[in-house]
Structures are given as structure tokens and as C-alpha cells.
Design an enzyme around this catalytic site. Sequence first.
Site, short mmCIF file in Angstrom:
data_model
loop_
_atom_site.label_atom_id
_atom_site.label_comp_id
_atom_site.label_asym_id
_atom_site.label_seq_id
_atom_site.Cartn_x
_atom_site.Cartn_y
_atom_site.Cartn_z
N GLY A 46 15.77 -24.31 23.45
CA GLY A 46 14.75 -25.13 22.79
C GLY A 46 14.06 -24.45 21.63
O GLY A 46 14.50 -23.44 21.12
N LEU B 96 13.89 -25.89 18.71
CA LEU B 96 15.09 -26.05 17.90
C LEU B 96 14.81 -25.84 16.42
O LEU B 96 13.77 -26.23 15.91
CB LEU B 96 15.68 -27.45 18.13
CG LEU B 96 16.05 -27.77 19.58
CD1 LEU B 96 16.60 -29.19 19.68
CD2 LEU B 96 17.06 -26.78 20.15
N GLY C 10 19.53 -23.75 12.84
CA GLY C 10 20.70 -23.10 13.45
C GLY C 10 21.22 -23.94 14.61
O GLY C 10 22.42 -24.25 14.69
N HIS C 11 20.30 -24.33 15.50
CA HIS C 11 20.70 -25.19 16.64
C HIS C 11 21.26 -26.52 16.12
O HIS C 11 22.27 -27.01 16.62
CB HIS C 11 19.48 -25.52 17.51
CG HIS C 11 18.84 -24.35 18.19
ND1 HIS C 11 17.56 -23.96 17.91
CD2 HIS C 11 19.31 -23.50 19.12
CE1 HIS C 11 17.25 -22.92 18.67
NE2 HIS C 11 18.29 -22.61 19.41
N MET D 31 18.04 -17.53 11.38
CA MET D 31 17.06 -18.40 12.05
C MET D 31 17.09 -18.11 13.55
O MET D 31 18.14 -17.89 14.13
CB MET D 31 17.40 -19.85 11.78
CG MET D 31 17.11 -20.21 10.35
SD MET D 31 17.10 -21.98 10.11
CE MET D 31 16.72 -22.03 8.39
N ARG E 24 12.62 -17.14 18.06
CA ARG E 24 11.66 -16.03 18.14
C ARG E 24 10.94 -15.79 16.80
O ARG E 24 9.87 -15.19 16.79
CB ARG E 24 12.36 -14.74 18.58
CG ARG E 24 12.73 -14.75 20.05
CD ARG E 24 13.17 -13.36 20.51
NE ARG E 24 13.17 -13.27 21.96
CZ ARG E 24 14.20 -13.59 22.71
NH1 ARG E 24 15.31 -14.04 22.16
NH2 ARG E 24 14.12 -13.48 24.03
P1 AMP Z 1 19.05 -20.15 21.97
O1 AMP Z 1 18.20 -21.37 22.02
O2 AMP Z 1 18.45 -19.03 21.19
O3 AMP Z 1 19.55 -19.73 23.33
O4 AMP Z 1 20.33 -20.56 21.14
C1 AMP Z 1 21.14 -21.63 21.51
C2 AMP Z 1 22.42 -21.57 20.72
O5 AMP Z 1 22.12 -21.67 19.32
C3 AMP Z 1 23.19 -20.26 20.92
O6 AMP Z 1 24.56 -20.53 21.02
C4 AMP Z 1 22.84 -19.49 19.67
O7 AMP Z 1 23.83 -18.54 19.31
C5 AMP Z 1 22.76 -20.61 18.64
N1 AMP Z 1 21.94 -20.18 17.50
C6 AMP Z 1 20.72 -19.60 17.53
N2 AMP Z 1 20.31 -19.29 16.29
C7 AMP Z 1 21.28 -19.70 15.44
C8 AMP Z 1 21.45 -19.66 14.02
N3 AMP Z 1 20.53 -19.13 13.23
N4 AMP Z 1 22.60 -20.17 13.50
C9 AMP Z 1 23.55 -20.70 14.30
N5 AMP Z 1 23.45 -20.78 15.65
C10 AMP Z 1 22.34 -20.27 16.22
#
Ligand code: AMP
Length: 278
Positions: free
Chosen positions: A31, A33, A36-37, A186, A189
Site C-alpha cells: 500500500g 501506492l 511505481g505500483h 519511488m 518509504r
Molecule cells: P511494496 O508495496 O513496497 O511491497 O511494493 C509492491 C511491489 O511494487 C513490489 O513488487 C515492488 O518491487 C514494486 N515497486 C515498489 N517500488 C517500485 C518502483 N519505484 N517502480 C516499480 N515497482 C516498484
Amino acid sequence: MIKFKSAYHLNKYIQKQKKLGKTVGFIPTMGTLHKGHLSLIQAAKNECDIAVCSVFVNPTQFNNAVDLEKYPRNIDADAILLENMACDVLFNPSVKTIYPDGADKFNAPEVGDMLDVLEGKHRPGHFQGVMQVISLLLDIIDPTQLYMGLKDFQQFAICSKMVELQGRAVEMRGMPTVREANGLAMSSRNERVSAAAKNRAGIIYESLQLVKDNLGNYSIIELKKMAKKHINSLEGGELEYFEIVSQKTLREPEKNEGLIALCAVWLEGIRLIDNIIL
Ligand code: AMP
């Protein structure tokens, strides 16, 4: 967009869709979001009949209680973003739904020696928690395609191996990292970093690019030295590691192997990771 909190009802819904011959793209997230997500959601929408996004802050992958407590949670804003993307399904389960009998009973598959290097070395237990939650989510959703970001390269490599060992019929889709204008990857955090520090943090990607630009002209040791020097110029930043390894083994490369440079940097108490495929 259909919102599910119940694993049982989501599973029934997906089964029905798959019986109708529909392909299902799954995007697991924690979440808060960002673009990137959303790039993963868009890829799933382009390539699959149904895009399913989960938002679940998984406690078992945090090796630091304060990090778990402070991890940003914005489910209402997330739901609006997903709705605007025309995402088909949002799964936002409780901890009890994912771990009805507690989180202790997980036999992580033997994914080889990828667990105790890089992120695994600095965040003991992290990838066991990631494998646990992805495994449970895949049991519930059973997608045809699984979308993950290459920003978390080691996570993608480990989950790919896990999926193969578990014999799951799911295609792994690793997607490129989406960045801010200054190159900063992105991340949810980033919300906890000041605007001024975020501006300075472009140095992290610059250091990765420096390695890419100079590959072939210098030894790996020299390249790492160059990159570390550049990152150390980041005011308020503290480098945790900078490594150049084989994309396949995540360890010191044999000759002529595809390489990747990866790093973790602390900035204002927040741990940021990034990488570049060389
Ligand atoms: P997270 O919410 O951080 O667990 O990320 C969920 C998914 O989004 C994971 O597969 C991450 O690798 C992907 N993700 C996070 N940040 C980015 C970004 N900047 N660009 C592309 N994918 C991302």
C-alpha cells in the site's frame, strides 16, 4: 472495482473467472501506492483480463518493530488510486485473514544461497517473511501472472525461485523501476523523508549510473570505490552496502556473467534501496 476482505470469497471469485477462461494478473503491495505500483497495475491491465491488487502490510517480513509500526498506511487513498486505474479487484485482508493460526508455521522452500546476501544479510528473516506472505497470497489468488518490481531485485529473484520450486503455474513478470525526476526510485518509504533530502537523494541513482557508464574501463573493486565515494557525498546519508554481483547468483560474478549493482542507503533514519542492471 470489487473490494474483498475475505480470502474465501476472493478465491471463489477468481476460480469462477478462471473457469471462464480469463487470465488473472496479481500485484502484491503493502500500500501507500505510488507511480511505481501503478505501473505494475497498468502492466497487468494491459496483459491480463483481470488485475488483482493486494494491499497488506505483512508483519512477518519486518525485522524491525519500529519500521513495522511506522510503515505508512493509506488504504482510502490507495482504493481511490486503484479505482482511477480501473483495477478490477482490491484485496485488503486483515492479519488474522492471512495468518488465521498465527504466523509461525511456514516451511520456507530451499531457494538456495540467495537468502543470506545483500538485503538478506542486513535484514535477517525478511525474505522468509516475504516468501511466506507471497506463498499464502498465491494460494488464495492463484494468478496466471505475478507482477513484481525489479527495484526489489533480490525479492523478485527469490520469489521466482520459490514459485518454480512450488511448481506453480504462474508467469513471473519483473517490471522496471519507476523514478522521480532526479532519479530517486519511488518508494512508499520516501513519504517519511523530507523534500530537501529527497532532492539530494538523486545521488543514489547517480552512483549506480556511474558504475554503468564506467563498466569495462575499471575493475569491480575500483567501480565500487567510485560509487561509494559518490554516495558518501550525500549529506545526511549513510551507505549500508554497495555491491556489484552476478544477476543470477547474487554473488561475486564468474567471468562474462550479467551483472547488477545494488545498494542500501540510510537517509533521515529511512532505509532506501536501489539497483541498476549493468
Ligand atoms: P511494496 O508495496 O513496497 O511491497 O511494493 C509492491 C511491489 O511494487 C513490489 O513488487 C515492488 O518491487 C514494486 N515497486 C515498489 N517500488 C517500485 C518502483 N519505484 N517502480 C516499480 N515497482 C516498484
